[in-house]
Write a protein that holds these residues in place. Structure first.
Motif, PDB file in Angstrom:
ATOM      1  N   ASP A  97       7.540   4.088 -19.104  1.00 48.07           N
ATOM      2  CA  ASP A  97       7.793   4.454 -17.716  1.00 48.07           C
ATOM      3  C   ASP A  97       6.578   4.002 -16.914  1.00 48.07           C
ATOM      4  O   ASP A  97       5.557   3.601 -17.472  1.00 48.07           O
ATOM      5  CB  ASP A  97       7.991   5.961 -17.564  1.00 48.07           C
ATOM      6  CG  ASP A  97       9.294   6.425 -18.214  1.00 48.07           C
ATOM      7  OD1 ASP A  97      10.306   5.724 -18.052  1.00 48.07           O
ATOM      8  OD2 ASP A  97       9.276   7.469 -18.887  1.00 48.07           O
ATOM      9  N   PHE A  98       6.693   4.076 -15.591  1.00 48.58           N
ATOM     10  CA  PHE A  98       5.544   3.750 -14.747  1.00 48.58           C
ATOM     11  C   PHE A  98       4.405   4.721 -15.052  1.00 48.58           C
ATOM     12  O   PHE A  98       4.613   5.936 -15.152  1.00 48.58           O
ATOM     13  CB  PHE A  98       5.936   3.839 -13.272  1.00 48.58           C
ATOM     14  CG  PHE A  98       4.811   3.489 -12.338  1.00 48.58           C
ATOM     15  CD1 PHE A  98       4.502   2.161 -12.086  1.00 48.58           C
ATOM     16  CD2 PHE A  98       4.054   4.485 -11.737  1.00 48.58           C
ATOM     17  CE1 PHE A  98       3.462   1.819 -11.227  1.00 48.58           C
ATOM     18  CE2 PHE A  98       3.014   4.160 -10.880  1.00 48.58           C
ATOM     19  CZ  PHE A  98       2.720   2.819 -10.627  1.00 48.58           C
ATOM     20  N   ILE A  99       3.190   4.198 -15.227  1.00 51.08           N
ATOM     21  CA  ILE A  99       2.033   5.044 -15.538  1.00 51.08           C
ATOM     22  C   ILE A  99       1.356   5.451 -14.230  1.00 51.08           C
ATOM     23  O   ILE A  99       0.840   4.595 -13.501  1.00 51.08           O
ATOM     24  CB  ILE A  99       1.023   4.291 -16.430  1.00 51.08           C
ATOM     25  CG1 ILE A  99       1.717   3.713 -17.673  1.00 51.08           C
ATOM     26  CG2 ILE A  99      -0.121   5.217 -16.824  1.00 51.08           C
ATOM     27  CD1 ILE A  99       2.375   4.727 -18.571  1.00 51.08           C
ATOM     28  N   PRO A 100       1.356   6.735 -13.889  1.00 55.18           N
ATOM     29  CA  PRO A 100       0.711   7.152 -12.636  1.00 55.18           C
ATOM     30  C   PRO A 100      -0.797   6.973 -12.710  1.00 55.18           C
ATOM     31  O   PRO A 100      -1.397   6.957 -13.802  1.00 55.18           O
ATOM     32  CB  PRO A 100       1.095   8.631 -12.521  1.00 55.18           C
ATOM     33  CG  PRO A 100       1.404   9.063 -13.913  1.00 55.18           C
ATOM     34  CD  PRO A 100       1.947   7.864 -14.616  1.00 55.18           C
ATOM     35  N   ASN A 101      -1.404   6.836 -11.554  1.00 57.45           N
ATOM     36  CA  ASN A 101      -2.846   6.554 -11.501  1.00 57.45           C
ATOM     37  C   ASN A 101      -3.675   7.568 -12.269  1.00 57.45           C
ATOM     38  O   ASN A 101      -4.677   7.211 -12.909  1.00 57.45           O
ATOM     39  CB  ASN A 101      -3.310   6.497 -10.043  1.00 57.45           C
ATOM     40  CG  ASN A 101      -2.864   5.241  -9.332  1.00 57.45           C
ATOM     41  OD1 ASN A 101      -2.334   4.315  -9.943  1.00 57.45           O
ATOM     42  ND2 ASN A 101      -3.064   5.193  -8.033  1.00 57.45           N
ATOM     43  N   ALA A 161       0.878  -1.168   0.000  1.00 58.39           N
ATOM     44  CA  ALA A 161       0.000   0.000   0.000  1.00 58.39           C
ATOM     45  C   ALA A 161       0.918   1.222   0.000  1.00 58.39           C
ATOM     46  O   ALA A 161       2.139   1.097   0.107  1.00 58.39           O
ATOM     47  CB  ALA A 161      -0.922   0.006   1.214  1.00 58.39           C
ATOM     48  N   TYR A 162       0.314   2.397  -0.124  1.00 61.59           N
ATOM     49  CA  TYR A 162       1.106   3.633  -0.130  1.00 61.59           C
ATOM     50  C   TYR A 162       2.030   3.675   1.102  1.00 61.59           C
ATOM     51  O   TYR A 162       1.597   3.295   2.184  1.00 61.59           O
ATOM     52  CB  TYR A 162       0.166   4.838  -0.124  1.00 61.59           C
ATOM     53  CG  TYR A 162       0.879   6.143  -0.330  1.00 61.59           C
ATOM     54  CD1 TYR A 162       1.130   6.622  -1.600  1.00 61.59           C
ATOM     55  CD2 TYR A 162       1.323   6.886   0.761  1.00 61.59           C
ATOM     56  CE1 TYR A 162       1.796   7.824  -1.790  1.00 61.59           C
ATOM     57  CE2 TYR A 162       1.996   8.086   0.582  1.00 61.59           C
ATOM     58  CZ  TYR A 162       2.233   8.544  -0.694  1.00 61.59           C
ATOM     59  OH  TYR A 162       2.905   9.730  -0.880  1.00 61.59           O
ATOM     60  N   PRO A 163       3.302   4.078   0.938  1.00 60.40           N
ATOM     61  CA  PRO A 163       3.902   4.784  -0.195  1.00 60.40           C
ATOM     62  C   PRO A 163       4.416   3.898  -1.323  1.00 60.40           C
ATOM     63  O   PRO A 163       5.063   4.404  -2.234  1.00 60.40           O
ATOM     64  CB  PRO A 163       5.076   5.528   0.464  1.00 60.40           C
ATOM     65  CG  PRO A 163       5.500   4.602   1.564  1.00 60.40           C
ATOM     66  CD  PRO A 163       4.217   4.007   2.088  1.00 60.40           C
ATOM     67  N   LEU A 164       4.171   2.579  -1.262  1.00 57.88           N
ATOM     68  CA  LEU A 164       4.516   1.729  -2.389  1.00 57.88           C
ATOM     69  C   LEU A 164       3.534   1.982  -3.528  1.00 57.88           C
ATOM     70  O   LEU A 164       2.417   2.442  -3.325  1.00 57.88           O
ATOM     71  CB  LEU A 164       4.484   0.258  -1.972  1.00 57.88           C
ATOM     72  CG  LEU A 164       5.460  -0.111  -0.847  1.00 57.88           C
ATOM     73  CD1 LEU A 164       5.193  -1.525  -0.359  1.00 57.88           C
ATOM     74  CD2 LEU A 164       6.901   0.032  -1.312  1.00 57.88           C
ATOM     75  N   ARG A 165       3.956   1.648  -4.727  1.00 62.94           N
ATOM     76  CA  ARG A 165       3.121   1.884  -5.891  1.00 62.94           C
ATOM     77  C   ARG A 165       2.803   0.556  -6.580  1.00 62.94           C
ATOM     78  O   ARG A 165       3.335  -0.488  -6.217  1.00 62.94           O
ATOM     79  CB  ARG A 165       3.848   2.800  -6.890  1.00 62.94           C
ATOM     80  CG  ARG A 165       5.051   2.121  -7.519  1.00 62.94           C
ATOM     81  CD  ARG A 165       5.769   3.010  -8.500  1.00 62.94           C
ATOM     82  NE  ARG A 165       6.660   2.212  -9.345  1.00 62.94           N
ATOM     83  CZ  ARG A 165       7.426   2.710 -10.302  1.00 62.94           C
ATOM     84  NH1 ARG A 165       7.438   4.003 -10.529  1.00 62.94           N
ATOM     85  NH2 ARG A 165       8.177   1.920 -11.033  1.00 62.94           N
TER      86      ARG A 165
END
Length: 377
Positions: A266-270, A10-14
């Motif tokens: 790249d990582f796609i943000p929410n 969970a946050y702060p993990l993505r």
């Protein structure tokens, strides 16, 4: 009202696991339960993590109680977390288990909690036989699973794996709920504009971390089919490489695909997820093996047709011909389906099927399943 603790990313993990666990916490709260999440201060040592970073750059969820305290490689932290929860005596602890590496930490914590003879320990088991096998997987997995009172699986294939490993605890299949926490549907022109994409083309979407078992190489070979070259269609590759990109780059060069790709590796943000799904005509999951897929449940939320391969549990949730295509994990089979999709203009028909089917994937049903296996003897 039950007092519930969810243990997992969970946050702060993505990433998808963190997003799922946070949405599950809200579902418990919607059911009238008291809930908090206990997550990792260290999930993976850096040398074991294949991506760029394990941590989110977005603001954390202000509405959730998240405790950051588990170090996956520090037994002292396992003891502290387990002992704290043993004393607190929550009614239900839900572990998220997806990787044998987590077996020692989560298994020890579960055993410590159970000493209070009150708390019921249930696991959502994404996998019990991992996609990418390593020495020691089975004993690490057994150590964790044997500490649980029950299991919920999100594919029938994982439920069968549990029985194959001779675990007798109560277990229930419950489909992966709808990922409805990435915002509302957007009109396709607005999504294309947000991504700076030319509306003269159609777009197929490959979404998520890029790993060998997800079959991007098969999709690139399919996309090289001469029939698809004649169509005004591009492939969006949206997700971070979790392995060496060189073999994929070699295929792109070999088949001269560069001009027909949209790269977002790249990582796609929410906050950008809606744009990618709503810009796509169809979401393609060309996996070589799988259990279940959160990508399908994002596609359901955004009412996008899907193509999946007939491996693991993927086809369980994708009725062939109703919401998309179920094909063999072979380049020609994938290419045949993509050609049919565009030549016969099936997007509207399949999207209507997705809209009808999506109503079946409820978070309240997942909460009910977890509670059900917790109380069975």
């Amino acid at each position: 009202m039950a007092r519930v603790v969810i243990i997992g990313p969970a946050y702060p993990l993505r990433g998808g696991l963190a997003t799922y666990n946070e949405r599950l916490a809200r579902a418990f709260r919607e059911a009238g339960d008291e809930v908090r999440i206990v997550t990792f201060s260290l999930q993976y040592p850096d040398f074991l993590f294949p991506g760029q970073t394990q941590f989110s750059t977005e603001a954390g969820p202000a509405d959730l109680d998240i405790e950051v305290s588990i170090n996956s490689v520090n037994p002292l932290s396992w003891w502290k977390v387990g002992e704290k929860l043993r004393r607190e005596k929550p009614d239900l602890v839900v572990f998220r288990f997806w990787l044998p590496f987590m077996g020692p930490a989560l298994g020890y914590i579960a055993r410590r909690i159970r000493r209070n003879r009150h708390t019921r320990v249930v696991a959502i088991t994404d996998n019990v036989i991992p996609h990418e096998k390593r020495p020691g997987d089975r004993p690490l997995t057994r150590y964790f699973l044997s500490a649980c009172h029950g299991f919920v699986t999100m594919s029938r294939s994982v439920l069968a794996d549990l029985r194959r490993l001779h675990f007798k605890q109560p277990a229930q299949y419950q489909p992966h709920p709808l990922y409805d926490n990435f915002g509302a549907l957007k009109a396709k022109p607005a999504a294309l504009q947000a991504l700076g994409l030319d509306p003269k083309f159609g777009y197929l979407l490959f979404f998520g971390f890029i790993r060998a078992y997800k079959g991007l190489d098969i999709l690139l070979e399919a996309f090289a089919d001469p029939r698809l070259r004649q169509l005004p269609v591009k492939l969006i590759v949206a997700g971070e490489y979790y392995e060496d990109a060189a073999p994929y780059e070699a295929l792109i060069k070999q088949y001269e695909l560069e001009s027909r790709l949209v790269r977002a590796t790249d990582f796609i943000p929410n906050e950008k997820v809606a744009d990618y799904f709503c810009a796509a005509d169809m979401v393609v999951q060309p996996y070589k093996n799988a259990t279940q897929s959160g990508v399908s449940q994002i596609a359901y939320h955004f009412e996008r047709p899907m193509l999946v391969t007939d491996v693991g549990g993927l086809a369980e949730l994708i009725p062939d011909g109703e919401v998309g295509y179920v094909v063999r994990p072979m380049p020609k089979a994938i290419a045949d389906a993509l050609v049919d999709f565009y030549e016969h203009q099936r997007e509207s028909e399949l999207a209507a099927g997705v809209w009808a089917k999506k109503k079946e994937f409820s978070w309240s049903e997942m909460v009910a399943a977890l509670k059900a296996v917790a109380v069975r003897n």
